[in-house]
Structure formats: structure tokens, C-alpha cells
Write an enzyme that holds these catalytic residues in place. Structure first.
Site, PDB file in Angstrom:
ATOM      1  N   LYS A 130       1.118  -1.211  -0.082  1.00  0.00           N
ATOM      2  CA  LYS A 130      -0.202   0.636   0.160  1.00  0.00           C
ATOM      3  C   LYS A 130       1.117   1.046  -0.127  1.00  0.00           C
ATOM      4  O   LYS A 130       2.167   1.010   0.648  1.00  0.00           O
ATOM      5  CB  LYS A 130      -0.515   0.107   1.971  1.00  0.00           C
ATOM      6  CG  LYS A 130      -2.041   1.224   0.776  1.00  0.00           C
ATOM      7  CD  LYS A 130      -2.912   0.293   0.604  1.00  0.00           C
ATOM      8  CE  LYS A 130      -4.573   0.661   0.704  1.00  0.00           C
ATOM      9  NZ  LYS A 130      -5.418   0.042  -0.134  1.00  0.00           N
ATOM     10  N   ASP A 170      -7.507   4.159  -4.098  1.00  0.00           N
ATOM     11  CA  ASP A 170      -7.748   3.812  -3.347  1.00  0.00           C
ATOM     12  C   ASP A 170      -7.819   5.584  -2.534  1.00  0.00           C
ATOM     13  O   ASP A 170      -8.629   6.491  -3.601  1.00  0.00           O
ATOM     14  CB  ASP A 170      -6.622   3.605  -1.695  1.00  0.00           C
ATOM     15  CG  ASP A 170      -7.361   2.974  -0.466  1.00  0.00           C
ATOM     16  OD1 ASP A 170      -7.523   2.244  -0.483  1.00  0.00           O
ATOM     17  OD2 ASP A 170      -7.749   4.247   0.138  1.00  0.00           O
TER      18      ASP A 170
END
Ligand code: NDP
Ligand code: 2IT
Length: 450
Positions: A130, A170
């Protein structure tokens, strides 16, 4: 005084807190996994001997870098960029980028850690990672966002690649940002590869990727209810958020015959007791994706109630789908859901329900399923986008949606396989965490002490 033996979980968490001081979101994500996985490991000495869980909580690599950019007024601006490469035992690092002012290393480590388990559950060959920045795209011009994305990629490009690490979107990173990031990667490397997912269809994206997380959530909820001989038809559904995940969760809820009655943003929520219809959803799409406006405009347009600074959980409904942000549903919210007769909570967002709220829901017999299982549809279709890029072909909407549905069904089966209680009920939290753990742990065992 009776000496109490410190439990293995407490001891483990003490070590996690000492080694990662003040990273509360990361502690929370690890604790959720530890609760399920440590008792499982105690029955599997091979995992214990190889210290698998201790190795899994240590990121393989973390990159932190300066992102300089210039705003429209000519000011010199700087933000911090990150990429957490958590685990590549079962495939290249894979996971989104978040641009939001609250982004910290703790937030990205929690997200990367969850991603490892989620990606494993999809059964596709993807490790976990991430990244992101504390940059806030809200209120910035398209040109400012482009300059920021180009500067961000000017460092990140050295560390990613189609077989190394494949970022996606995201919070705060949608199709606009992915386009700018991809353009800069291509320019720097002189390569057209599937290094990012969530790309526009015109330049290598997959059909159904925008819809995938929200649709996947509803496919999963459908499986949960089917197992109970029930369906979402006619049920009132609370949804938080109004971004990518929430929009398509609303769309699929309507398609399944459910009645979505709320949506929110960081300023408040709207309550539309008659239900958000396809026509009203079209307004919401335009409001959020094109005009980048606030949710209050929905209430003004359709004459429904708007609750400033509040979250939707106080409204009576059958199902709750938190689709905005971590820790947006706390113990008091969970109590209100229980008191109002809610039967099911499934997470579109990552870690939206606090540990105390999860415990309360489970104590009260509410069906609860965690994000690493329920929101895996997004990354699953990212995996399908990678496959299509590799073979240089595009699949039809129907083909991708069928595959997505099949993957969500398989995730549900894994939750049953590892989460079935003696009384036949399903502990989705335990099932998802152990199910996600096993494949990664087996790969790590096979690959040696690396
Ligand atoms: P978007 O940026 O498209 O939308 C985020 C939504 O959450 C917006 O409505 C935003 O409101 C709201 N929000 C953000 N911060 C807060 C806050 N502090 N309090 C209340 N509301 C807030 O992001 P996504 O829809 O992509 O992501 C939503 C969630 O789903 C995240 O948890 C993400 O990690 C998760 N997720 C996303 C996937 C994907 O494929 N995109 C896949 C799996 C999970 P505002 O506009 O006011 O900021
Ligand atoms: O949290 C997530 O799973 C995502 N933001 C999607 C990640 C991806 O690589 O598609």
C-alpha cells in the site's frame, strides 16, 4: 494474589507495540489477525517454529520520499510519499495508493498488512502493499493534481513494475490520478506496461474495475444471506461514503432489490427514506465524480434530511455497509444498530468497525464480515486487469463480472471452511483471517527464511 499467565496474544501485542510505537491503526489491524491466527498457529507447530506471524508483521521494505510540487499560485509545496511493500510470498506487491491529509505510516502499514490477507483470499497471485501521501486532492485544480502525481511518480517509478509492485487507487486516488500517474511512469521508463491497475479502458484498464469493490461487496452479502435462506430484496440498507466503493454498493443494492437509504461524506450524511433510486444515483455520480461537490447538495436537490457532522448508523435499517474510512463505526454506533434491529454488517471500507464495535455485534448475534473478505472484489478485478494486460486482450463486462462473482463466492467458502462454529454459525472474522493466512504462510514456509 493469583498470578495470571500472560496470554500468547497479549505477549505478541506487547512486542508489536514496542517495535512500532504510536502506530495505533497498525496495532489494531495486527490485533484483529492475532486474535484469530494465534490460536490456530498453536495447533500448527510448523508455523510457530518458522515464526511466520512475527515475520509477516515486518514489512519487507518501506519507502518514504519527498514529493515537491508547485501550486497554481506559484508556491513551493511539499508532501510526503510512501510505499509499504509488505509481503510478496504469493505474488508481486499489490495494493492501492491513498491521497488524504490523514495518511501516516501507521495508516499505510495497517492497509498493507490487511492487503496481504485480502489478496490471498482472492486466490490470485498477488502479494500485499500500500502507498500514498498526505496530499489532499480536495480543492486542488486538475493541473495541481497532475503536477503532484507526476512528482510522486518521479520517485515511485524506481520501486515498482508489472512483476514487482503494482499500485492502484484508494481514497483520493481515482481514474484521474491513475491516468496522471500512468502517463508519468510511461514517460520515465519508455515502457507501456500494466504497472498500475484501475487504468481507463482506453489505455489498458479492465471493464468492471470501477464497479468491482461495491459489486463484490453485494455479491458477498448475497452469499451471507443466502446461507440463511434470505436475500437483500426489500431490505433497508445504510451506506456510508459517497466515493467509488459507496457509489457501486448503492448501484448493486438497487439491482438486488434492496433499498439504500443513506450516503455520506466527511461533512455529514443524507437520509432518503424512500430510497436512493437509479435516477438519484446518476445525480450522485455527477455530483461526486464530475463536479466534486458535497453530499448536502443531494439533500437540497431531492428534499430529504441532511445530518451535518454525523454518521448514518442511528437510522433504523436491516443492513449496514460502511464504505468510507477506518474506524467510522464505533461501539455506540454498533449499539444503535443492534437496538434498531439491524441484522448484518459488511465492510466496504478497510477496518471501518472498531474492535469494541465488532465484539458488540458478534455478542448480539449480528452477521458481521470484515473488509479483507467483503471488499476484496476491487483488488480481485485489479488482478484480472493484470491478466488481461499480460495477454494483451480485453474481456467483456459479462466475463469480468462473472469472474468477480465466482471469486467472491470462493472467498465466502473460505470463510466457512475456517470460520464455522460448533453450532453451525459462521465467524467470518476468524474465517477470513485464517483463510488469508494459510496460503501466505505455506508459501513462506516453502520459500525458506527470506
Ligand atoms: P473515495 O475517495 O472514492 O471515497 C471516499 C469516501 O469516504 C468519500 O465519500 C469521503 O468523503 C469519505 N471519507 C473520507 N474520509 C472520511 C472521514 N474521515 N470521515 C467520513 N467520511 C470520509 O475512496 P473509495 O471509495 O475508493 O474508498 C472508500 C473505502 O473503501 C476506503 O476505506 C478504502 O480503503 C476502501 N477500499 C477501496 C477499494 C477501491 O477499489 N477503491 C477497494 C477496497 C477497499 P469526502 O469526499 O468528504 O472526503
Ligand atoms: O484496499 C484495496 O483493496 C484497494 N484499494 C484496491 C487495491 C488494488 O490494487 O486494486
Amino acid at each position: 494474589m493469583i498470578a495470571t499467565k500472560e496470554s500468547a496474544i497479549d505477549k505478541f501485542m506487547k512486542m508489536v507495540e514496542q517495535r512500532n510505537p504510536a502506530q495505533t491503526e497498525f496495532h489494531q489491524a495486527v490485533y484483529e489477525v492475532a486474535l484469530a491466527v494465534i490460536p490456530f498457529i498453536e495447533q500448527h507447530p510448523e508455523y510457530q517454529k518458522a515464526n511466520i506471524l512475527e515475520r509477516m508483521i515486518e514489512a519487507e521494505r518501506i519507502l518514504i520520499f519527498r514529493v515537491p510540487w508547485m501550486d497554481d499560485a506559484g508556491n513551493f509545496r511539499v508532501n510526503r510519499g510512501y510505499r509499504v511493500q509488505m509481503n510478496n510470498a504469493i505474488g508481486p506487491y499489490k495494493g492501492g495508493l491513498r491521497f488524504h491529509p490523514n495518511v501516516t505510516l501507521s495508516v499505510l502499514k495497517f492497509l498493507a498488512f490487511e492487503q496481504v490477507f485480502k489478496n490471498s483470499l482472492t486466490t490470485l497471485p498477488m502479494g500485499g502493499g500500500k502507498g500514498g501521501s498526505d496530499f489532499d486532492p480536495k480543492g486542488k485544480s486538475d493541473n495541481e493534481v497532475m503536477r503532484f502525481c507526476q512528482s510522486f511518480m518521479t520517485e515511485l517509478f524506481r520501486h515498482i513494475g508489472k512483476d514487482t509492485d503494482i499500485p492502484a487507487g484508494d481514497i483520493g486516488v481515482g481514474s484521474r490520478e491513475i491516468g496522471f500517474l500512468f502517463g508519468q511512469f510511461k514517460r520515465l521508463t519508455n515502457e507501456f506496461t500494466g504497472v498500475l491497475t484501475g487504468k481507463g479502458f482506453a489505455y489498458g484498464g479492465s471493464l468492471i474495475r470501477p464497479e468491482a469493490t461495491g459489486y463484490g461487496l453485494l455479491f458477498f452479502v448475497d452469499e451471507m444471506l443466502k446461507l440463511k435462506g434470505d436475500s437483500i430484496k426489500g431490505k433497508k440498507v445504510l451506506i456510508s461514503g459517497s466515493g467509488n466503493v459507496a457509489q457501486y454498493a448503492i448501484e448493486k443494492t438497487i439491482a438486488f432489490g434492496g433499498i439504500p437509504i443513506t450516503a455520506s461524506d466527511s461533512d455529514g450524511f443524507i437520509y432518503d427514506p424512500k430510497g436512493i433510486t437509479t435516477e438519484k444515483l446518476a445525480f450522485l455520480f455527477d455530483l461526486k465524480n464530475n463536479r466534486r461537490g458535497r453530499i448536502v447538495e443531494y439533500a437540497e436537490k431531492f428534499g430529504c434530511e441532511y445530518f451535518e457532522g454525523e454518521r448514518p448508523w442511528k437510522i433504523p435499517a436491516d443492513v449496514a455497509l460502511p464504505c468510507a474510512v477506518q474506524n467510522e463505526l464505533n461501539e455506540d454506533d454498533a449499539q444503535m444498530l443492534v437496538d434498531n434491529g439491524c441484522r448484518l454488517v459488511a465492510e466496504g471500507a478497510n477496518m471501518p468497525t472498531t474492535p469494541a464495535a465488532i465484539a458488540l455485534l458478534q455478542r448480539n448475534g449480528i452477521l458481521y464480515a470484515p473488509g479483507k473478505a467483503t471488499n476484496a472484489g476491487g483488488v480481485a478485478v485489479s488482478g484480472l486487469e493484470m491478466s488481461q494486460n499480460s495477454v494483451r486482450l480485453f474481456w467483456t463486462r459479462e466475463e469480468v463480472e462473472n469472474r468477480l462473482k465466482g471469486i467472491m463466492q470462493k472467498i465466502h467458502e473460505q470463510c466457512i471452511a475456517y470460520g464455522k462454529n460448533a453450532d453451525g454459525s459462521i465467524d467470518y472474522l476468524r474465517g477470513a483471517n485464517i483463510g488469508g493466512f494459510v496460503r501466505v504462510a505455506d508459501a513462506m514456509l516453502a520459500e525458506g527464511h527470506v
